[in-house]
Design a protein around this motif. Structure first.
Motif: not given
Length: 178
Positions: A121-142
């Motif tokens: 489809x060329x569109x975004x997945x329903x992805x969710x990211x939680x990022x800590x104050x240092x910019x590190x991904x701490x959670x991801x789901x799609x």
């Protein structure tokens, strides 16, 4: 797809601001330095003027206060331009009073860097990211394009991440950790 432990990519996106200011056509830029020192939750939806997306956007907006109380900025993102976002907000009652900004990734730079573009489809997945104050991904789901998310679950995950302990299945803020 970038995952837990990866650095969230640098970005700079034009945004329809939260609140009534978002309806006046004055756009702002949000980048990876915005809301420095805060946790960040990014949720992506496929495209504007669709059916599941406004239910999710409104639900995340309705919980903005809860996220803010946890020092967390919430950003909604799709591949549509800021002009499409503005038009959608102006013509959809559910979106008129949003408490969160709508980021325009119309060049698909952030989505491509994250690896969340749907192959066909060329569109975004329903992805969710939680990022800590240092910019590190701490959670991801799609999620599949046909399945909406539950913002309350992301608040629960954020609480667990910020708790710092070992949080068992179905743990909620205030429960004992392991």
């Amino acid at each position: 797809m970038l995952t837990v432990g990866d650095q969230f990519p640098s970005f700079s996106l034009t945004t329809v601001p939260a609140g009534p200011d978002g309806l006046n056509g004055e756009f702002i830029t949000i980048n990876n330095q915005s809301d420095k020192g805060k946790w960040k939750l990014f949720f992506f939806w496929p495209m504007d003027f669709t059916f599941i997306c406004p239910t999710e956007i409104a639900a995340f907006s309705d919980m903005e206060t809860e996220f803010s109380e946890r020092n967390t900025a919430v950003y909604g993102v799709s591949i549509d331009s800021e002009y499409v976002h503005l038009n959608w907000r102006l013509h959809n009652e559910t979106l008129k009073n949003l408490k969160i900004p709508m980021l325009a990734d119309n060049k698909r730079e952030l989505s491509a860097a994250l690896g969340i573009l749907h192959y066909e489809a060329g569109v975004d997945l329903r992805a969710t990211y939680i990022v800590d104050p240092e910019g590190i991904i701490r959670h991801v789901s799609a999620n599949d394009l046909s399945v909406g998310r539950n913002p309350e679950e992301f608040l629960r995950i954020l609480d667990a991440l910020q708790n710092g302990g070992l949080c068992p299945c179905s743990w909620h803020k205030g429960d004992k950790t392991l």
